[in-house]
Design an enzyme around this catalytic site. Structure first.
Site, short mmCIF file in Angstrom:
data_model
loop_
_atom_site.label_atom_id
_atom_site.label_comp_id
_atom_site.label_asym_id
_atom_site.label_seq_id
_atom_site.Cartn_x
_atom_site.Cartn_y
_atom_site.Cartn_z
CE LYS B 107 -20.22 -25.75 -21.16
NZ LYS B 107 -20.00 -24.43 -20.64
CB ILE B 114 -24.47 -32.26 -14.56
CG1 ILE B 114 -23.85 -32.69 -13.24
CG2 ILE B 114 -25.93 -31.93 -14.38
CD1 ILE B 114 -23.88 -31.58 -12.20
CB CYS B 115 -20.54 -32.43 -18.45
SG CYS B 115 -18.81 -32.37 -18.88
CG LEU B 116 -20.23 -32.97 -12.56
CD1 LEU B 116 -20.78 -33.72 -11.38
CD2 LEU B 116 -20.08 -31.51 -12.23
#
Lengths: 365, 162
Positions: B107, B114-116
């Protein structure tokens, strides 16, 4: 590996010979589809993102004999990319733009390829990105013909959107959903059509499917088929736009489950949060419909048709254009708070240095 | 998580000045508001005994770094935190980076961002330009840590205070 360009471009000939790479393209002229196919050599196309869509678009335009391509990407080729088109396992580890340049030059040495291995979102790179939009034409002294967004994330799309609004640059946006089952292309003309910030168009067009703005890499699915279809749509549309044939769609969607292809105009949002977009909208508010850039080629063609075929005038008259339609707020209202919004207050006498210092002290506690 | 997001958004005021790092004086105004809001947020966290990050910026407020931490089963996991203000901020959202976790979770993108995009980008799009750094910490990094750290810790992928 063909690294050097030959001293002179090969002639774009319409002679039908086995060894003429352009004969089938030049036939478009003979068949009356395109008036001046050679004009493609005068165009330069800036592509941001050479992944599943962008690399295929680059290949298609290269095979069509485009004058120049400017490629932006900061990724490297990985084996995980092999379920899509264009890259080869031997490219693994290379910067995507470099791998693309190698293959493209082998395919057609007449095309100029300029590469930028960078992320356009950072402050320094953004300036360079804007500079290349302004000066990226064949001679290096004028703007590129068109900018294509083939990226996989929201931040990069917003960056391209800001740059193009700022520079009044026409561009196309493209994307495939994370399920690989739908995709779209969109034509963005600052002030005339919706910009990317006007209503995040993906969310609107896909009835609230926010997944479209998700980035690849985490757990997104992808298919060479869907990517290829969208890349084909985008390349075709670019050819239509550059070589002036057919109609250019403002929005064209694709749903793989139902083979549904929605197509409609997208007007700008007068309350767009991008100030430059609002400025452009004001700038173009008083431009008569027939002088708007989105209508330029159609208007020109209509005039020519009129002159040529007076008797068919009535049959050929296009319906009144309805491009003026704007997005209705509806359930997509930007913010629906009822109570007044609270904003942060900074006292006039407070300086940035003081604020930085007091935050430091607070955190040290 | 939805609950947390709306609660955090309601408890923080918005930012008034719509300006990014290319906007000169206007950016300084925005930066002052960003700092003011961060101070309020940190104070609020301290009062609630939920202090969970430290950050500071360079002089022009374009590059930030610090630490963030998360308590899981009474153990503290702490990470370096860094982020840059994008050229077209606030139209473009901030991407939070935890370089130490690069490659440890899917993720996350290469480089430790970070995957947002799924839950944060639409939120940012909806409210921009009124959201700032404090909102990004509260509604993006905070929920991400709460979702990811327990999993990574239980799988033994991260160790306390690495």
């Amino acid at each position: 590996m063909v690294e050097q360009k030959p001293p002179a471009l090969r002639v774009m000939s319409s002679d039908v010979h086995d060894d003429n790479p352009y004969s089938r393209l030049m036939a478009l002229k003979r068949m009356g589809v395109v008036k001046n196919y050679e004009a493609i050599r005068g165009h330069s196309v800036l592509i941001v993102g050479v992944g599943g869509i962008g690399s295929v678009v680059a290949e298609m335009l290269t095979r069509c004999g485009i004058g120049k391509l400017l490629l932006f990407d900061y990724d490297r080729v990985e084996l995980a990319n092999m379920n899509r088109m264009f890259y080869l396992p031997t490219h693994q580890g290379l910067a995507k733009v470099e791998a693309a340049k190698k293959s493209l030059q082998e395919i057609n040495p007449d095309v100029q390829i300029e590469t930028h291995n960078m992320n356009i979102c950072t402050l320094d790179n953004y300036e360079q990105f804007c500079e290349r939009i302004r000066n990226g034409n064949l001679e290096g002294n004028g703007r590129v013909s068109i900018v294509l967004s083939c990226v996989d994330n929201y931040a990069a799309r917003m960056t391209i959107n800001s740059a193009c609004n700022e520079l009044d640059q026409i561009w196309f946006e493209s994307g495939v959903s994370e399920t690989a089952m739908s995709g779209h292309i969109q034509w963005l003309i600052p002030g005339e059509t919706a910009c990317f910030a006007c209503a995040p168009p993906l969310v609107v067009s896909e009835a609230g499917d926010e997944n479209q703005i998700k980035r690849e890499g985490v757990c997104a699915a992808s298919l060479p088929t869907t990517m290829g279809i969208i890349a084909g749509f985008l390349s075709q549309t670019v050819l239509k736009y550059l070589l002036d044939f057919g109609e250019v769609s403002q929005f064209l969607g694709y749903n793989a489950f139902t083979d549904y292809f929605p197509r409609y105009p997208l007007g700008p949002n007068p309350e767009c949060t991008d100030r430059k977009c609002q400025e452009r909208q004001k700038q173009y508010a008083h431009v008569p419909e027939e002088e708007k850039r989105m209508n330029a080629s159609r208007v020109k063609r209509e005039k020519e048709e009129k002159a040529l075929q007076v008797q068919q005038q009535k049959d050929q008259a296009h319906t009144e254009n309805e491009w003026g339609i704007t997005l209705d707020g509806g359930e997509d209202e930007q913010v629906q708070e009822k109570k007044p919004e609270a904003f942060v207050e900074v006292k006039k006498e407070q300086t940035l240095e003081e604020l930085m210092k007091s935050m430091k002290q607070l955190q040290a506690k | 998580m939805e609950q947390n997001i709306s609660t955090s958004l309601e408890s923080l005021p918005f930012i008034k000045t719509n300006a990014g790092p290319k906007d000169g004086e206007q950016w300084i105004e925005r930066l002052k508001e960003e700092y003011m809001l961060l101070i309020q947020y940190i104070q609020m966290n301290k009062e609630e005994d939920h202090d969970w990050f430290n950050v500071e910026s360079n002089a022009d407020g374009t590059k930030w770094n610090g630490k963030c931490w998360y308590i899981h089963n009474f153990v503290r996991y702490e990470f370096d935190l860094q982020f840059e203000i994008p050229a077209t901020y606030p139209a473009t959202p901030i991407e939070m980076e935890l370089p130490e976790l690069d490659g440890k979770t899917h993720k996350m993108y290469r480089g430790g961002k970070i995957c947002l995009d799924i839950h944060f980008a639409p939120l940012w799009a909806k409210y921009q330009p009124k959201l700032g750094i404090a909102h990004a910490l509260a509604t993006a990094l905070g929920p991400w840590l709460a979702a990811e750290i327990p999993v990574l810790a239980d799988q033994g992928i991260i160790k306390p205070n690495m």
